[in-house]
Design an enzyme around this catalytic site. Structure first.
Site, PDB file in Angstrom:
ATOM      1  N   ASP A 101       0.843  -1.193   0.000  1.00  0.00           N
ATOM      2  CA  ASP A 101       0.000   0.000   0.000  1.00  0.00           C
ATOM      3  C   ASP A 101       0.881   1.246   0.000  1.00  0.00           C
ATOM      4  O   ASP A 101       1.893   1.285   0.698  1.00  0.00           O
ATOM      5  CB  ASP A 101      -0.922   0.031   1.225  1.00  0.00           C
ATOM      6  CG  ASP A 101      -1.970   1.116   1.063  1.00  0.00           C
ATOM      7  OD1 ASP A 101      -2.952   0.889   0.334  1.00  0.00           O
ATOM      8  OD2 ASP A 101      -1.771   2.219   1.621  1.00  0.00           O
TER       9      ASP A 101
HETATM   10  C1  LIG Z   1       3.038   8.578  -5.919  1.00  0.00           C
HETATM   11  C2  LIG Z   1       2.761   7.497  -6.929  1.00  0.00           C
HETATM   12  C3  LIG Z   1       1.842   6.487  -6.684  1.00  0.00           C
HETATM   13  N1  LIG Z   1       1.601   5.525  -7.624  1.00  0.00           N
HETATM   14  C4  LIG Z   1       0.612   4.451  -7.403  1.00  0.00           C
HETATM   15  C5  LIG Z   1       1.165   3.174  -6.751  1.00  0.00           C
HETATM   16  C6  LIG Z   1      -0.098   2.482  -6.293  1.00  0.00           C
HETATM   17  O1  LIG Z   1      -0.567   1.640  -7.359  1.00  0.00           O
HETATM   18  C7  LIG Z   1      -1.084   3.625  -6.090  1.00  0.00           C
HETATM   19  C8  LIG Z   1      -1.492   3.778  -4.654  1.00  0.00           C
HETATM   20  O2  LIG Z   1      -2.611   2.992  -4.393  1.00  0.00           O
HETATM   21  P1  LIG Z   1      -2.599   1.650  -3.528  1.00  0.00           P
HETATM   22  O3  LIG Z   1      -3.864   1.622  -2.739  1.00  0.00           O
HETATM   23  O4  LIG Z   1      -1.306   1.517  -2.787  1.00  0.00           O
HETATM   24  O5  LIG Z   1      -2.605   0.493  -4.605  1.00  0.00           O
HETATM   25  P2  LIG Z   1      -3.651   0.201  -5.759  1.00  0.00           P
HETATM   26  O6  LIG Z   1      -5.046   0.557  -5.333  1.00  0.00           O
HETATM   27  O7  LIG Z   1      -3.149   0.796  -7.039  1.00  0.00           O
HETATM   28  O8  LIG Z   1      -3.532  -1.366  -5.926  1.00  0.00           O
HETATM   29  P3  LIG Z   1      -3.837  -2.520  -4.834  1.00  0.00           P
HETATM   30  O9  LIG Z   1      -4.504  -1.897  -3.624  1.00  0.00           O
HETATM   31  O10 LIG Z   1      -4.732  -3.488  -5.546  1.00  0.00           O
HETATM   32  O11 LIG Z   1      -2.490  -3.106  -4.518  1.00  0.00           O
HETATM   33  O12 LIG Z   1      -0.413   4.832  -6.514  1.00  0.00           O
HETATM   34  C9  LIG Z   1       2.297   5.529  -8.820  1.00  0.00           C
HETATM   35  O13 LIG Z   1       2.079   4.656  -9.676  1.00  0.00           O
HETATM   36  N2  LIG Z   1       3.224   6.501  -9.057  1.00  0.00           N
HETATM   37  C10 LIG Z   1       3.492   7.495  -8.177  1.00  0.00           C
HETATM   38  O14 LIG Z   1       4.353   8.366  -8.470  1.00  0.00           O
END
Ligand SMILES: Cc1cn([C@H]2C[C@H](O)[C@@H](COP(=O)(O)OP(=O)(O)OP(=O)(O)O)O2)c(=O)[nH]c1=O
Length: 192
Positions: free
Chosen positions: A70
């Site tokens: 997360d």
């Molecule tokens: C800050 C930042 C975040 N992110 C993404 C990573 C995570 O996928 C998302 C944060 O949400 P999360 O809730 O961590 O993950 P998710 O909902 O995408 O997937 P799951 O819960 O099924 O594992 O933001 C980027 O891709 N690039 C960035 O620069």
């Protein structure tokens, strides 16, 4: 010992990063409630949510090693998750403009009674974002499904002037520590 890894995540970034490191895995994402009660530090919050995501899947696949993560952006004491609308994404990016925020990713690994939980934090400094550029960025929809409303791995890179810490923690999976943690579950990159 022949262990198999199940990635409990719908995040395309997390899949890409594991593939990049030749870690064999399959995906089974579950829909968990990502709300939190009470006061938590960002690192506590990401660990709690990563564990919740892993437990939801591990119960159904007790023989597999389950990996969940997360990511939360933290700025001036506020936790920023994924924006739910263009307006929320705009507000988030306005607040992050011309300042430094932190991005924390929690990782949970579970298999039966064995578990491993850790988090890692990276500081990201953003340049000043003009209203015009912000509007154009919002129209790309890249902000969707990303904590803080930007993707450092794609167009959002144009806002980032400096990072202190691990790049992959920002993208959603601290790679080196994850690979070290996977080794304790007998899961290794398959390079040849
Ligand atoms: C800050 C930042 C975040 N992110 C993404 C990573 C995570 O996928 C998302 C944060 O949400 P999360 O809730 O961590 O993950 P998710 O909902 O995408 O997937 P799951 O819960 O099924 O594992 O933001 C980027 O891709 N690039 C960035 O620069």
């Amino acid at each position: 010992m022949n262990q198999s890894l199940l990635l409990a995540s719908s995040s395309p970034r997390r899949s890409e990063l594991l593939k990049q490191c030749h870690i064999p895995f399959s995906v089974y994402a579950s829909d968990v409630d990502e709300s939190l009660n009470g006061d938590h530090s960002t690192e506590e919050a990401v660990c709690t949510l990563a564990k919740r995501k892993a437990v939801a899947v591990a119960n159904q696949f007790p023989d597999q090693v389950v990996l969940a993560a997360d990511t939360i952006v933290s700025h001036n004491g506020c936790h920023l998750g994924k924006p739910q609308s263009k307006q929320e994404a705009k507000n988030m990016l306005r607040s992050l403009s011309a300042s430094t925020h932190s991005v924390s990713t929690g990782v949970a690994l579970l298999q039966r009674d064995k578990s491993l939980l850790f988090s890692q934090t990276t500081n990201v400094t953003m340049t000043s974002i003009s209203d015009e550029l912000l509007q154009q960025y919002i129209e790309t929809d890249e902000w969707r499904d990303k904590a803080g409303g930007y993707g450092i791995q794609s167009l959002g890179a144009m806002f980032v002037s400096e990072i202190k810490g691990d790049y992959y923690t920002v993208v959603g999976l601290p790679l080196v520590r994850t690979i070290q943690a996977l080794a304790t579950f007998h899961i290794f990159p398959k390079i040849s």
